[in-house]
Design a protein around this motif. Structure first.
Motif, PDB file in Angstrom:
ATOM      1  N   SER A   1       0.805  -0.976   0.100  1.00  0.00           N
ATOM      2  CA  SER A   1       0.088   0.010  -0.071  1.00  0.00           C
ATOM      3  C   SER A   1       0.904   1.243  -0.162  1.00  0.00           C
ATOM      4  N   ALA A   2       2.048   1.170  -0.141  1.00  0.00           N
ATOM      5  CA  ALA A   2       3.003   2.284   0.006  1.00  0.00           C
ATOM      6  C   ALA A   2       2.926   3.113  -1.436  1.00  0.00           C
ATOM      7  N   PRO A   3       2.902   4.465  -1.491  1.00  0.00           N
ATOM      8  CA  PRO A   3       3.063   4.862  -2.561  1.00  0.00           C
ATOM      9  C   PRO A   3       4.624   4.838  -3.494  1.00  0.00           C
ATOM     10  N   LEU A   4       4.647   3.904  -4.280  1.00  0.00           N
ATOM     11  CA  LEU A   4       5.662   3.429  -4.909  1.00  0.00           C
ATOM     12  C   LEU A   4       5.769   3.764  -6.501  1.00  0.00           C
ATOM     13  N   ARG A   5       6.837   3.882  -6.935  1.00  0.00           N
ATOM     14  CA  ARG A   5       6.952   4.133  -8.519  1.00  0.00           C
ATOM     15  C   ARG A   5       7.355   2.806  -9.120  1.00  0.00           C
ATOM     16  N   PHE A   6       6.865   2.775 -10.376  1.00  0.00           N
ATOM     17  CA  PHE A   6       6.939   1.703 -11.476  1.00  0.00           C
ATOM     18  C   PHE A   6       7.979   0.366 -10.675  1.00  0.00           C
ATOM     19  N   GLU A   7       9.199   0.448 -11.039  1.00  0.00           N
ATOM     20  CA  GLU A   7       9.914  -0.638 -10.668  1.00  0.00           C
ATOM     21  C   GLU A   7      10.065  -0.980  -9.224  1.00  0.00           C
ATOM     22  N   GLN A   8       9.890  -0.169  -8.318  1.00  0.00           N
ATOM     23  CA  GLN A   8       9.669  -0.140  -6.929  1.00  0.00           C
ATOM     24  C   GLN A   8       8.725  -1.071  -6.608  1.00  0.00           C
ATOM     25  N   ARG A   9       7.413  -0.587  -7.309  1.00  0.00           N
ATOM     26  CA  ARG A   9       6.016  -1.355  -6.779  1.00  0.00           C
ATOM     27  C   ARG A   9       6.374  -2.910  -7.173  1.00  0.00           C
ATOM     28  N   THR A  10       7.021  -3.041  -8.619  1.00  0.00           N
ATOM     29  CA  THR A  10       7.178  -4.470  -9.041  1.00  0.00           C
ATOM     30  C   THR A  10       8.080  -5.161  -8.133  1.00  0.00           C
ATOM     31  N   VAL A  11       8.890  -4.707  -7.387  1.00  0.00           N
ATOM     32  CA  VAL A  11      10.116  -5.451  -6.394  1.00  0.00           C
ATOM     33  C   VAL A  11       9.201  -6.011  -5.223  1.00  0.00           C
ATOM     34  N   VAL A  12       8.159  -4.757  -4.837  1.00  0.00           N
ATOM     35  CA  VAL A  12       7.572  -5.112  -3.568  1.00  0.00           C
ATOM     36  C   VAL A  12       6.602  -6.156  -4.121  1.00  0.00           C
ATOM     37  N   GLN A  13       5.871  -6.283  -5.039  1.00  0.00           N
ATOM     38  CA  GLN A  13       4.921  -7.235  -5.528  1.00  0.00           C
ATOM     39  C   GLN A  13       5.656  -8.661  -5.655  1.00  0.00           C
ATOM     40  N   LEU A  14       6.755  -8.673  -6.157  1.00  0.00           N
ATOM     41  CA  LEU A  14       7.525  -9.937  -6.312  1.00  0.00           C
ATOM     42  C   LEU A  14       7.982 -10.522  -5.136  1.00  0.00           C
ATOM     43  N   CYS A  15       8.582  -9.472  -4.255  1.00  0.00           N
ATOM     44  CA  CYS A  15       9.060  -9.990  -2.959  1.00  0.00           C
ATOM     45  C   CYS A  15       8.183 -10.392  -1.776  1.00  0.00           C
ATOM     46  N   GLN A  16       6.994 -10.596  -2.008  1.00  0.00           N
ATOM     47  CA  GLN A  16       5.988 -11.180  -0.944  1.00  0.00           C
ATOM     48  C   GLN A  16       6.641 -12.425  -0.588  1.00  0.00           C
ATOM     49  N   ALA A  17       7.551 -13.078  -1.289  1.00  0.00           N
ATOM     50  CA  ALA A  17       8.185 -14.147  -1.110  1.00  0.00           C
ATOM     51  C   ALA A  17       9.579 -13.984  -1.450  1.00  0.00           C
ATOM     52  N   PRO A  18      10.624 -14.574  -0.656  1.00  0.00           N
ATOM     53  CA  PRO A  18      11.977 -13.998  -0.659  1.00  0.00           C
ATOM     54  C   PRO A  18      12.348 -14.330  -2.068  1.00  0.00           C
ATOM     55  N   HIS A  19      13.370 -13.414  -2.736  1.00  0.00           N
ATOM     56  CA  HIS A  19      13.708 -13.456  -3.932  1.00  0.00           C
ATOM     57  C   HIS A  19      15.250 -12.967  -3.762  1.00  0.00           C
ATOM     58  N   SER A  20      16.210 -13.430  -4.690  1.00  0.00           N
ATOM     59  CA  SER A  20      17.324 -12.855  -4.600  1.00  0.00           C
ATOM     60  C   SER A  20      17.374 -11.722  -5.588  1.00  0.00           C
ATOM     61  N   ILE A  21      18.588 -10.888  -5.383  1.00  0.00           N
ATOM     62  CA  ILE A  21      18.754  -9.600  -6.057  1.00  0.00           C
ATOM     63  C   ILE A  21      18.592 -10.139  -7.765  1.00  0.00           C
ATOM     64  N   ALA A  22      19.522 -11.037  -7.933  1.00  0.00           N
ATOM     65  CA  ALA A  22      19.584 -11.570  -9.285  1.00  0.00           C
ATOM     66  C   ALA A  22      18.131 -11.941  -9.965  1.00  0.00           C
ATOM     67  N   GLU A  23      17.425 -12.597  -9.229  1.00  0.00           N
ATOM     68  CA  GLU A  23      16.016 -12.886  -9.685  1.00  0.00           C
ATOM     69  C   GLU A  23      15.273 -11.675  -9.949  1.00  0.00           C
ATOM     70  N   ILE A  24      15.656 -10.485  -9.067  1.00  0.00           N
ATOM     71  CA  ILE A  24      14.819  -9.363  -9.263  1.00  0.00           C
ATOM     72  C   ILE A  24      15.416  -8.583 -10.473  1.00  0.00           C
ATOM     73  N   GLY A  25      16.505  -8.711 -10.579  1.00  0.00           N
ATOM     74  CA  GLY A  25      17.159  -8.210 -11.787  1.00  0.00           C
ATOM     75  C   GLY A  25      16.550  -8.655 -13.131  1.00  0.00           C
ATOM     76  N   THR A  26      16.485 -10.144 -13.103  1.00  0.00           N
ATOM     77  CA  THR A  26      15.985 -10.837 -14.201  1.00  0.00           C
ATOM     78  C   THR A  26      14.330 -10.357 -14.561  1.00  0.00           C
ATOM     79  N   ALA A  27      13.575 -10.206 -13.466  1.00  0.00           N
ATOM     80  CA  ALA A  27      12.133  -9.946 -13.455  1.00  0.00           C
ATOM     81  C   ALA A  27      11.989  -8.544 -14.031  1.00  0.00           C
ATOM     82  N   LEU A  28      12.677  -7.845 -13.691  1.00  0.00           N
ATOM     83  CA  LEU A  28      12.756  -6.179 -14.139  1.00  0.00           C
ATOM     84  C   LEU A  28      13.621  -6.115 -15.520  1.00  0.00           C
ATOM     85  N   ARG A  29      14.263  -7.054 -15.862  1.00  0.00           N
ATOM     86  CA  ARG A  29      14.965  -7.039 -17.367  1.00  0.00           C
ATOM     87  C   ARG A  29      16.052  -5.841 -16.863  1.00  0.00           C
ATOM     88  N   VAL A  30      16.607  -5.975 -16.162  1.00  0.00           N
ATOM     89  CA  VAL A  30      17.643  -4.564 -15.870  1.00  0.00           C
ATOM     90  C   VAL A  30      19.060  -5.399 -15.235  1.00  0.00           C
TER      91      VAL A  30
END
Length: 147
Positions: free
Chosen positions: A77-106
């Motif tokens: 429910s935090a007011p987050l922008r684009f990629e930050q919101r995606t990271v918060v949604q993805l990380c409801q379960a633990p994910h590594s930074i490498a997995e986050i980079g892959t999910a964001l394509r960065v």
């Protein structure tokens, strides 16, 4: 002799000039692709420095590609922008930074900056991944050799 009022036709021995089919289309002569297939919405490109406000160094030291990131449900429910919101949604379960980079394509460096921003704001928690046992490392080595 050539009539000056008549348009000059190109020489048939000339190589035809290929027109660009668009930014994402290959530069080959041929029929143009329809506009709706030229640019896919998943293929839009944002420069990484835009996501990190030009920063290349994370605010938190010690973030590694295997660092686990988890977000509490309240962060949704935090007011987050684009990629930050995606990271918060993805990380409801633990994910590594490498997995986050892959999910964001960065690149991983960009993912580290985004995660460190979220961690300093208190929207995610980071913790080191458990150390791999010697048996697990040897198993990975054997699997890589089998490739």
């Amino acid at each position: 002799m050539r009539d000056p009022d008549r348009p000059r036709l190109p020489d048939p021995r000339m190589i035809p000039v290929a027109r660009s089919q668009g930014w994402f289309a290959p530069n080959r002569p041929g029929p143009a692709r329809p506009a709706e297939t030229t640019v896919d919405s998943d293929e839009t490109f944002v420069r990484p420095f835009v996501m990190t406000s030009g920063r290349t160094t994370p605010l938190l030291d010690g973030l590694r590609i295997e660092t686990l990131v988890q977000a509490p449900p309240a962060a949704l429910s935090a007011p987050l922008r684009f990629e930050q919101r995606t990271v918060v949604q993805l990380c409801q379960a633990p994910h590594s930074i490498a997995e986050i980079g892959t999910a964001l394509r960065v690149p991983v460096g960009v993912a580290k900056v985004i995660v460190s921003d979220l961690a300093t704001q208190g929207h995610v928690t980071v913790r080191d991944a458990p150390e791999l046992s010697t048996a697990a490392i040897e198993r990975i080595r054997d699997l890589v050799r089998a490739l």
